[in-house]
Scaffold this motif. Structure first.
Motif, PDB file in Angstrom:
ATOM      1  N   ALA A 133      -6.842  -3.479  -3.894  1.00 39.32           N
ATOM      2  CA  ALA A 133      -6.181  -3.895  -2.650  1.00 39.32           C
ATOM      3  C   ALA A 133      -5.195  -5.040  -2.855  1.00 39.32           C
ATOM      4  O   ALA A 133      -4.093  -5.046  -2.286  1.00 39.32           O
ATOM      5  CB  ALA A 133      -7.232  -4.284  -1.613  1.00 39.32           C
ATOM      6  N   ARG A 134      -5.545  -6.018  -3.675  1.00 37.93           N
ATOM      7  CA  ARG A 134      -4.683  -7.180  -3.870  1.00 37.93           C
ATOM      8  C   ARG A 134      -3.391  -6.836  -4.588  1.00 37.93           C
ATOM      9  O   ARG A 134      -2.438  -7.615  -4.590  1.00 37.93           O
ATOM     10  CB  ARG A 134      -5.432  -8.258  -4.651  1.00 37.93           C
ATOM     11  CG  ARG A 134      -5.838  -7.815  -6.057  1.00 37.93           C
ATOM     12  CD  ARG A 134      -6.361  -8.948  -6.889  1.00 37.93           C
ATOM     13  NE  ARG A 134      -7.379  -9.707  -6.180  1.00 37.93           N
ATOM     14  CZ  ARG A 134      -7.579 -11.011  -6.354  1.00 37.93           C
ATOM     15  NH1 ARG A 134      -6.841 -11.685  -7.201  1.00 37.93           N
ATOM     16  NH2 ARG A 134      -8.523 -11.629  -5.699  1.00 37.93           N
ATOM     17  N   HIS A 135      -3.351  -5.669  -5.253  1.00 39.12           N
ATOM     18  CA  HIS A 135      -2.160  -5.266  -5.984  1.00 39.12           C
ATOM     19  C   HIS A 135      -1.265  -4.324  -5.172  1.00 39.12           C
ATOM     20  O   HIS A 135      -0.245  -3.853  -5.678  1.00 39.12           O
ATOM     21  CB  HIS A 135      -2.556  -4.561  -7.288  1.00 39.12           C
ATOM     22  CG  HIS A 135      -3.454  -5.378  -8.154  1.00 39.12           C
ATOM     23  ND1 HIS A 135      -3.127  -6.646  -8.590  1.00 39.12           N
ATOM     24  CD2 HIS A 135      -4.680  -5.119  -8.657  1.00 39.12           C
ATOM     25  CE1 HIS A 135      -4.110  -7.125  -9.328  1.00 39.12           C
ATOM     26  NE2 HIS A 135      -5.068  -6.231  -9.382  1.00 39.12           N
ATOM     27  N   CYS A 136      -1.660  -4.031  -3.945  1.00 42.22           N
ATOM     28  CA  CYS A 136      -0.934  -3.051  -3.135  1.00 42.22           C
ATOM     29  C   CYS A 136       0.123  -3.720  -2.262  1.00 42.22           C
ATOM     30  O   CYS A 136      -0.030  -4.868  -1.850  1.00 42.22           O
ATOM     31  CB  CYS A 136      -1.909  -2.271  -2.257  1.00 42.22           C
ATOM     32  SG  CYS A 136      -2.996  -1.173  -3.198  1.00 42.22           S
ATOM     33  N   ALA A 137       1.158  -2.969  -1.978  1.00 37.24           N
ATOM     34  CA  ALA A 137       2.254  -3.457  -1.142  1.00 37.24           C
ATOM     35  C   ALA A 137       1.983  -3.096   0.315  1.00 37.24           C
ATOM     36  O   ALA A 137       2.630  -2.238   0.899  1.00 37.24           O
ATOM     37  CB  ALA A 137       3.578  -2.865  -1.613  1.00 37.24           C
ATOM     38  N   MET A 145      -4.242   4.279  -2.063  1.00 34.85           N
ATOM     39  CA  MET A 145      -4.806   4.081  -3.394  1.00 34.85           C
ATOM     40  C   MET A 145      -6.321   4.247  -3.391  1.00 34.85           C
ATOM     41  O   MET A 145      -6.897   4.849  -4.294  1.00 34.85           O
ATOM     42  CB  MET A 145      -4.423   2.704  -3.934  1.00 34.85           C
ATOM     43  CG  MET A 145      -2.924   2.517  -4.167  1.00 34.85           C
ATOM     44  SD  MET A 145      -2.235   3.648  -5.395  1.00 34.85           S
ATOM     45  CE  MET A 145      -1.680   4.995  -4.342  1.00 34.85           C
ATOM     46  N   ALA A 146      -6.980   3.708  -2.364  1.00 38.62           N
ATOM     47  CA  ALA A 146      -8.430   3.886  -2.265  1.00 38.62           C
ATOM     48  C   ALA A 146      -8.768   5.358  -2.082  1.00 38.62           C
ATOM     49  O   ALA A 146      -9.709   5.876  -2.705  1.00 38.62           O
ATOM     50  CB  ALA A 146      -8.977   3.053  -1.112  1.00 38.62           C
ATOM     51  N   TYR A 147      -8.006   6.024  -1.253  1.00 33.77           N
ATOM     52  CA  TYR A 147      -8.201   7.459  -1.043  1.00 33.77           C
ATOM     53  C   TYR A 147      -8.021   8.218  -2.349  1.00 33.77           C
ATOM     54  O   TYR A 147      -8.857   9.062  -2.723  1.00 33.77           O
ATOM     55  CB  TYR A 147      -7.216   7.950   0.010  1.00 33.77           C
ATOM     56  CG  TYR A 147      -6.996   9.441   0.021  1.00 33.77           C
ATOM     57  CD1 TYR A 147      -8.034  10.322   0.323  1.00 33.77           C
ATOM     58  CD2 TYR A 147      -5.739   9.971  -0.259  1.00 33.77           C
ATOM     59  CE1 TYR A 147      -7.816  11.686   0.339  1.00 33.77           C
ATOM     60  CE2 TYR A 147      -5.522  11.332  -0.245  1.00 33.77           C
ATOM     61  CZ  TYR A 147      -6.559  12.194   0.058  1.00 33.77           C
ATOM     62  OH  TYR A 147      -6.341  13.546   0.061  1.00 33.77           O
ATOM     63  N   GLY A 148      -6.948   7.920  -3.091  1.00 32.57           N
ATOM     64  CA  GLY A 148      -6.706   8.594  -4.364  1.00 32.57           C
ATOM     65  C   GLY A 148      -7.837   8.376  -5.347  1.00 32.57           C
ATOM     66  O   GLY A 148      -8.299   9.310  -6.010  1.00 32.57           O
ATOM     67  N   ALA A 149      -8.316   7.134  -5.458  1.00 30.93           N
ATOM     68  CA  ALA A 149      -9.418   6.836  -6.374  1.00 30.93           C
ATOM     69  C   ALA A 149     -10.665   7.609  -5.983  1.00 30.93           C
ATOM     70  O   ALA A 149     -11.406   8.110  -6.845  1.00 30.93           O
ATOM     71  CB  ALA A 149      -9.702   5.342  -6.387  1.00 30.93           C
ATOM     72  N   ASN A 168     -15.683   0.055  -3.202  1.00 30.36           N
ATOM     73  CA  ASN A 168     -14.386  -0.619  -3.343  1.00 30.36           C
ATOM     74  C   ASN A 168     -14.470  -2.006  -2.720  1.00 30.36           C
ATOM     75  O   ASN A 168     -15.532  -2.427  -2.269  1.00 30.36           O
ATOM     76  CB  ASN A 168     -13.287   0.206  -2.680  1.00 30.36           C
ATOM     77  CG  ASN A 168     -13.385   0.176  -1.172  1.00 30.36           C
ATOM     78  OD1 ASN A 168     -14.458   0.374  -0.615  1.00 30.36           O
ATOM     79  ND2 ASN A 168     -12.272  -0.080  -0.513  1.00 30.36           N
ATOM     80  N   ALA A 169     -13.342  -2.693  -2.685  1.00 29.11           N
ATOM     81  CA  ALA A 169     -13.351  -4.110  -2.342  1.00 29.11           C
ATOM     82  C   ALA A 169     -13.196  -4.410  -0.850  1.00 29.11           C
ATOM     83  O   ALA A 169     -13.494  -5.523  -0.420  1.00 29.11           O
ATOM     84  CB  ALA A 169     -12.244  -4.832  -3.117  1.00 29.11           C
ATOM     85  N   THR A 170     -12.721  -3.475  -0.054  1.00 30.69           N
ATOM     86  CA  THR A 170     -12.416  -3.797   1.337  1.00 30.69           C
ATOM     87  C   THR A 170     -13.211  -2.929   2.308  1.00 30.69           C
ATOM     88  O   THR A 170     -13.505  -1.771   2.033  1.00 30.69           O
ATOM     89  CB  THR A 170     -10.911  -3.602   1.649  1.00 30.69           C
ATOM     90  OG1 THR A 170     -10.567  -2.210   1.502  1.00 30.69           O
ATOM     91  CG2 THR A 170     -10.053  -4.434   0.707  1.00 30.69           C
ATOM     92  N   PHE A 343      -6.067   2.004 -11.827  1.00 31.23           N
ATOM     93  CA  PHE A 343      -5.745   3.406 -11.564  1.00 31.23           C
ATOM     94  C   PHE A 343      -4.444   3.505 -10.777  1.00 31.23           C
ATOM     95  O   PHE A 343      -3.916   4.599 -10.578  1.00 31.23           O
ATOM     96  CB  PHE A 343      -6.886   4.103 -10.815  1.00 31.23           C
ATOM     97  CG  PHE A 343      -7.307   3.403  -9.555  1.00 31.23           C
ATOM     98  CD1 PHE A 343      -6.652   3.609  -8.365  1.00 31.23           C
ATOM     99  CD2 PHE A 343      -8.370   2.515  -9.573  1.00 31.23           C
ATOM    100  CE1 PHE A 343      -7.024   2.953  -7.215  1.00 31.23           C
ATOM    101  CE2 PHE A 343      -8.774   1.849  -8.415  1.00 31.23           C
ATOM    102  CZ  PHE A 343      -8.093   2.068  -7.240  1.00 31.23           C
ATOM    103  N   LEU A 344      -3.933   2.358 -10.299  1.00 33.87           N
ATOM    104  CA  LEU A 344      -2.612   2.372  -9.682  1.00 33.87           C
ATOM    105  C   LEU A 344      -1.584   2.841 -10.705  1.00 33.87           C
ATOM    106  O   LEU A 344      -1.678   2.500 -11.883  1.00 33.87           O
ATOM    107  CB  LEU A 344      -2.217   0.971  -9.191  1.00 33.87           C
ATOM    108  CG  LEU A 344      -2.585   0.611  -7.756  1.00 33.87           C
ATOM    109  CD1 LEU A 344      -4.088   0.548  -7.577  1.00 33.87           C
ATOM    110  CD2 LEU A 344      -1.959  -0.715  -7.362  1.00 33.87           C
TER     111      LEU A 344
END
Length: 378
Positions: A133-137, A145-149, A168-170, A343-344
């Motif tokens: 999450a912290r790396h997402c725009a 990204m969470a969905y993809g993972a 996950n983190a959030t 995984f991003l």
């Protein structure tokens, strides 16, 4: 399923490419027709189309129109470069203005799913946490990204029996992993606030007495010393397997007690073949270099076991790409959990999804060079 891309949340004319809005105006002036789009990527991916197709259906419903979506690959299925992910049919005037936003919701999720699957495949016995999450725009990307993972993880779980991503983190995206809330340890900021690793653990335990105690061990550069201090202070919980230590040593230094030579010695004791074969510089760094190396993880495991804390788990984080996971597999690194956002997609250009219209009014027609997108007889 929750979806932050609500129909009323986006002003489509303001966010779509202008030539699509111009085309909408022209089509409405000269007469609408039904079209069929093919959506695809130029690289192999895992199919992760659900967010995109749900968003399309929501937009059509909002405008009182119907669309037909023919999904060609099941969720998580491998899709080759250039293979259509799905066909979308409906009003040209409606769909043309949606293309930009559909593409934004499609490609990155499919690539993230592919990468997450690869990581789970390489280390099938390790649990993963999605810490992206912290790396997402923004929140939209974080959802994708969470969905993809989660898609990549589910494929690895069903096909390979892998442990996969356990959370996950959030809180907002925890539902993708079958959870109500996000998971995590503690941040470095809490260690600094507490003034010691032990004090931070004590504070955490006082506020969350029913939770397992997480140790973030690298703040003071005393990973081994501080971890053992916490384990000794909470020895009952440590022996019950309710303590985990997270290694997040940055790449500017070695884990406490290690240097290059000592790192070699650690791997010679546990996984000698890992350093006897040819390795690239990057692979060698993952094995015996600074930061969270395979040698660092083995060193922590040795220290815990020698002190009688064999049930304390090890969480590893810091740059766990598919390649770093592969290095850990070579070294048989004793990792229980990996926290990763790697995984991003490494190169954002590889997430570029594309769409072409392949039929107008039921008549097949596509630009030269894209004939491979036309529907094939089945």
């Amino acid at each position: 399923m929750q979806n932050s891309h609500k129909p009323d949340a986006i002003d489509i004319p303001s966010w779509t490419d202008k030539y699509f809005s111009n085309t909408k105006a022209i089509v409405e002036h000269f007469g609408d027709t039904e079209v069929t789009y093919a959506f695809f990527l130029r690289r192999p991916v895992l199919s992760a189309t659900r967010l995109a197709t749900q968003w399309i259906q929501a937009q059509a419903k909002k405008q009182g129109m119907s669309v037909t979506i023919e999904v060609l690959h099941e969720e998580g299925e491998w899709v080759g470069a250039g293979e259509p992910l799905f066909y979308l049919s409906g009003s040209f005037a409606l769909l043309v203005e949606l293309e930009t936003l559909i593409l934004q919701t499609l490609g990155s999720a499919c690539v993230a799913a592919y990468n997450a699957y690869e990581m789970c495949q390489i280390l099938p016995n390790v649990s993963f946490l999605a810490m992206d999450a912290r790396h997402c725009a923004g929140t939209g990307m974080a959802e994708m990204m969470a969905y993809g993972a989660s898609v990549g993880s589910k494929v690895a779980q069903s096909k390979l029996g892998a442990v996969g991503f356990i959370g996950n983190a959030t809180d907002a995206t925890a539902h993708f992993f079958g959870r109500e809330k996000g998971l995590g340890t503690v941040p470095h900021a809490l260690i600094g606030y507490a003034g010691s690793t032990l004090k931070a653990a004590q504070m955490f335990h006082e506020c969350f007495p029913k939770e397992n105690i997480p140790i973030l061990a690298d703040y003071f550069g005393r990973e081994i010393t501080d971890t053992l201090e916490v384990c000794n202070a909470f020895s009952d919980l440590a022996n019950e397997g309710k303590i985990a230590v997270r290694l997040d040593t940055h790449g500017g230094r070695f884990l406490e007690g290690l240097d290059t030579q000592r790192s070699y010695h650690v791997l010679e004791r546990h996984a000698p073949d890992a350093v006897r074969d040819y390795r690239t510089e990057a692979e060698l760094h993952d094995l015996i270099g600074t930061g969270v190396s395979a040698a660092a993880i083995w060193s922590m495991r040795e220290s815990l076991d020698n002190a009688g804390f064999s049930k304390v788990r090890i969480i590893a984080s810091s740059g766990f790409t598919p390649q770093k996971c592969r290095s850990m597999a070579w070294a048989k690194a004793p990792i229980d959990i990996i926290g990763t956002g790697s995984f991003l997609p490494d190169r954002w250009s590889e997430t570029n999804a594309t769409a072409d219209i392949i039929a107008y009014g039921g008549v097949p027609r596509v630009k030269v060079g894209r004939e491979f997108l036309l529907k094939k007889e089945r």
